[in-house]
Design a protein around this motif. Sequence first.
Motif, PDB file in Angstrom:
ATOM      1  N   ARG A  12     -17.603  41.021  56.692  1.00 29.64           N
ATOM      2  CA  ARG A  12     -16.906  39.961  57.419  1.00 29.64           C
ATOM      3  C   ARG A  12     -15.535  39.695  56.804  1.00 29.64           C
ATOM      4  NH1 ARG A  12     -19.945  34.573  58.292  1.00 29.64           N
ATOM      5  NH2 ARG A  12     -20.678  35.656  60.128  1.00 29.64           N
ATOM      6  N   ARG A  15     -13.199  42.489  57.738  1.00 33.11           N
ATOM      7  CA  ARG A  15     -12.773  42.373  59.146  1.00 33.11           C
ATOM      8  C   ARG A  15     -11.700  41.316  59.313  1.00 33.11           C
ATOM      9  NH1 ARG A  15     -18.140  42.676  60.965  1.00 33.11           N
ATOM     10  NH2 ARG A  15     -18.185  40.420  60.985  1.00 33.11           N
ATOM     11  N   GLU A  16     -11.912  40.157  58.687  1.00 36.73           N
ATOM     12  CA  GLU A  16     -10.936  39.068  58.782  1.00 36.73           C
ATOM     13  C   GLU A  16      -9.608  39.460  58.155  1.00 36.73           C
ATOM     14  OE1 GLU A  16     -12.878  35.720  57.026  1.00 36.73           O
ATOM     15  OE2 GLU A  16     -14.190  35.418  58.761  1.00 36.73           O
ATOM     16  N   GLN A  20      -6.024  39.805  60.266  1.00 34.07           N
ATOM     17  CA  GLN A  20      -4.808  39.079  59.905  1.00 34.07           C
ATOM     18  C   GLN A  20      -3.639  40.022  59.719  1.00 34.07           C
ATOM     19  OE1 GLN A  20      -5.833  36.814  56.474  1.00 34.07           O
ATOM     20  NE2 GLN A  20      -6.876  35.213  57.642  1.00 34.07           N
TER      21      GLN A  20
END
Length: 91
Positions: A12, A15-16, A20
């Motif tokens: 996670r 992915r974040e 960004q």
Amino acid sequence: MSAKIEDLARRRAERERRAQQEAPPTREAGTVPAKGGRCPICGRPRDPVHRPFCSKRCAEIDLGRWLKESYRVQTDESPEDEVPSRDGDAE
């Protein structure tokens, strides 16, 4: 089990971080969301670029709902009040 949770948390975070880095900014520096407004689709603050929505995605969702006739304007007319067609099918 904790190894699986740690792996999911790591994925996670990755992915974040990628989102960004890859996502182009939707707002110019120094712009402020529209005063007191919320997106009618998802409830996030409005973006002046996509007003009254927060993003292009929400604007397209709204357009799709209009095209599928999910939204309707209420009237006092009944189906009998419809205008007969011009191709000679009038009663």
